[in-house]
Scaffold this active site. Sequence first.
Site, mmCIF file in Angstrom:
data_model
loop_
_atom_site.group_PDB
_atom_site.id
_atom_site.type_symbol
_atom_site.label_atom_id
_atom_site.label_comp_id
_atom_site.label_asym_id
_atom_site.label_seq_id
_atom_site.Cartn_x
_atom_site.Cartn_y
_atom_site.Cartn_z
ATOM 1 N N TYR A 22 -23.891 3.214 16.300
ATOM 2 C CA TYR A 22 -23.321 3.176 17.645
ATOM 3 C C TYR A 22 -21.977 3.907 17.598
ATOM 4 O O TYR A 22 -21.363 3.917 18.581
ATOM 5 C CB TYR A 22 -23.128 1.765 18.274
ATOM 6 C CG TYR A 22 -24.518 1.300 18.239
ATOM 7 C CD1 TYR A 22 -25.634 1.871 19.286
ATOM 8 C CD2 TYR A 22 -24.949 0.024 17.664
ATOM 9 C CE1 TYR A 22 -26.884 1.243 19.516
ATOM 10 C CE2 TYR A 22 -26.218 -0.452 17.846
ATOM 11 C CZ TYR A 22 -27.085 0.101 18.487
ATOM 12 O OH TYR A 22 -28.330 -0.467 18.708
ATOM 13 N N ALA A 76 -30.357 -3.909 25.200
ATOM 14 C CA ALA A 76 -31.628 -4.560 24.780
ATOM 15 C C ALA A 76 -32.422 -4.822 25.820
ATOM 16 O O ALA A 76 -33.524 -4.685 25.944
ATOM 17 C CB ALA A 76 -31.479 -5.808 23.951
ATOM 18 N N HIS A 79 -35.618 -2.487 27.210
ATOM 19 C CA HIS A 79 -36.809 -2.891 26.542
ATOM 20 C C HIS A 79 -37.344 -4.077 26.828
ATOM 21 O O HIS A 79 -38.649 -4.197 26.584
ATOM 22 C CB HIS A 79 -36.796 -2.563 24.897
ATOM 23 C CG HIS A 79 -35.561 -1.626 24.544
ATOM 24 N ND1 HIS A 79 -35.965 -0.233 24.802
ATOM 25 C CD2 HIS A 79 -34.594 -1.838 23.863
ATOM 26 C CE1 HIS A 79 -34.793 0.535 24.085
ATOM 27 N NE2 HIS A 79 -33.725 -0.428 23.735
ATOM 28 N N HIS A 99 -27.607 5.655 26.926
ATOM 29 C CA HIS A 99 -27.582 5.165 25.696
ATOM 30 C C HIS A 99 -26.941 5.956 24.778
ATOM 31 O O HIS A 99 -26.839 7.215 24.461
ATOM 32 C CB HIS A 99 -29.146 4.916 25.060
ATOM 33 C CG HIS A 99 -30.178 4.307 26.016
ATOM 34 N ND1 HIS A 99 -29.936 2.859 26.121
ATOM 35 C CD2 HIS A 99 -30.945 4.637 26.845
ATOM 36 C CE1 HIS A 99 -30.932 2.394 26.931
ATOM 37 N NE2 HIS A 99 -31.313 3.596 27.447
ATOM 38 N N ARG A 110 -38.031 -0.063 20.601
ATOM 39 C CA ARG A 110 -36.936 0.595 21.789
ATOM 40 C C ARG A 110 -37.413 1.925 22.473
ATOM 41 O O ARG A 110 -36.562 2.798 23.053
ATOM 42 C CB ARG A 110 -35.775 1.173 20.747
ATOM 43 C CG ARG A 110 -35.260 -0.042 20.100
ATOM 44 C CD ARG A 110 -33.860 0.295 19.513
ATOM 45 N NE ARG A 110 -33.372 -0.551 18.337
ATOM 46 C CZ ARG A 110 -32.594 -1.905 18.592
ATOM 47 N NH1 ARG A 110 -32.388 -2.176 19.590
ATOM 48 N NH2 ARG A 110 -32.597 -2.580 17.518
HETATM 49 O O1 CA2 Z 1 -28.222 3.015 22.122
HETATM 50 C C1 CA2 Z 1 -28.047 2.323 23.000
HETATM 51 O O2 CA2 Z 1 -26.758 2.499 23.903
HETATM 52 C C2 CA2 Z 1 -28.733 1.106 23.114
HETATM 53 O O3 CA2 Z 1 -28.653 0.707 24.346
HETATM 54 C C3 CA2 Z 1 -27.915 -0.026 22.414
HETATM 55 C C4 CA2 Z 1 -28.636 -1.578 22.517
HETATM 56 C C5 CA2 Z 1 -30.046 -1.317 21.928
HETATM 57 O O4 CA2 Z 1 -30.453 -2.672 21.984
HETATM 58 C C6 CA2 Z 1 -30.710 -0.355 22.437
HETATM 59 O O5 CA2 Z 1 -31.893 -0.365 21.915
HETATM 60 C C7 CA2 Z 1 -30.197 1.080 22.602
HETATM 61 C C8 CA2 Z 1 -27.693 -2.287 21.432
HETATM 62 C C9 CA2 Z 1 -26.142 -2.561 22.045
HETATM 63 C C10 CA2 Z 1 -25.488 -3.582 21.062
HETATM 64 O O6 CA2 Z 1 -24.513 -2.686 20.268
HETATM 65 C C11 CA2 Z 1 -24.370 -3.269 19.009
HETATM 66 C C12 CA2 Z 1 -22.794 -3.206 18.911
HETATM 67 C C13 CA2 Z 1 -22.123 -3.673 17.671
HETATM 68 C C14 CA2 Z 1 -22.914 -4.370 16.886
HETATM 69 C C15 CA2 Z 1 -24.116 -4.816 17.113
HETATM 70 C C16 CA2 Z 1 -24.789 -4.212 18.414
#
Ligand code: CA2
Length: 145
Positions: A22, A76, A79, A99, A110
């Site tokens: 990310y 999340a 999905h 995203h 995902r």
């Molecule tokens: O890629 C993206 O922007 C997502 O929406 C991010 C979500 C994920 O569940 C999607 O599949 C794709 C996760 C966001 C949470 O991100 C974190 C950041 C730091 C630590 C853990 C998770």
Amino acid sequence: MKVLVVHGPNLNLLGQREPEVYGSLTLADIEQELSDLAQRLEVSIEFYQSNHEGEIVTRLQEADQDCDVILINPAAFTHTSVAIRDALAAIQCPAIEVHLSNIHAREEFRQHSYTASVSVGVITGFGKESYLLGLRAAVALVQPS
Ligand code: CA2
């Protein structure tokens, strides 16, 4: 013109874990870049983050009264959430889904988005640029040149 940016669950943790997926920017860093771009584009912008599905549904319903376009990363809930999909479908205000990661290049679970087909379009896989491109798309949608 007012843009509402909605961030879903765990995005408040950005920059603290999983930087390889990310990026290393925090949510505050991304919001600062969005605010700077919004100022240059002469639009007003508001941010909302929640870890709770129902709270996001309520904010989307309210946005129909006070916003012109929504930029949403449902995280999340992308999905899983029929409720957020139904809220986006129920309101008049158009939404653009963004995203950070490319959800189509990740785990199979995902790769399906409940919210994509009720959004105007989806920008996925460009890190913070997904949000910045999304803001430009939102402005172009509401103020076509
Ligand atoms: O890629 C993206 O922007 C997502 O929406 C991010 C979500 C994920 O569940 C999607 O599949 C794709 C996760 C966001 C949470 O991100 C974190 C950041 C730091 C630590 C853990 C998770």
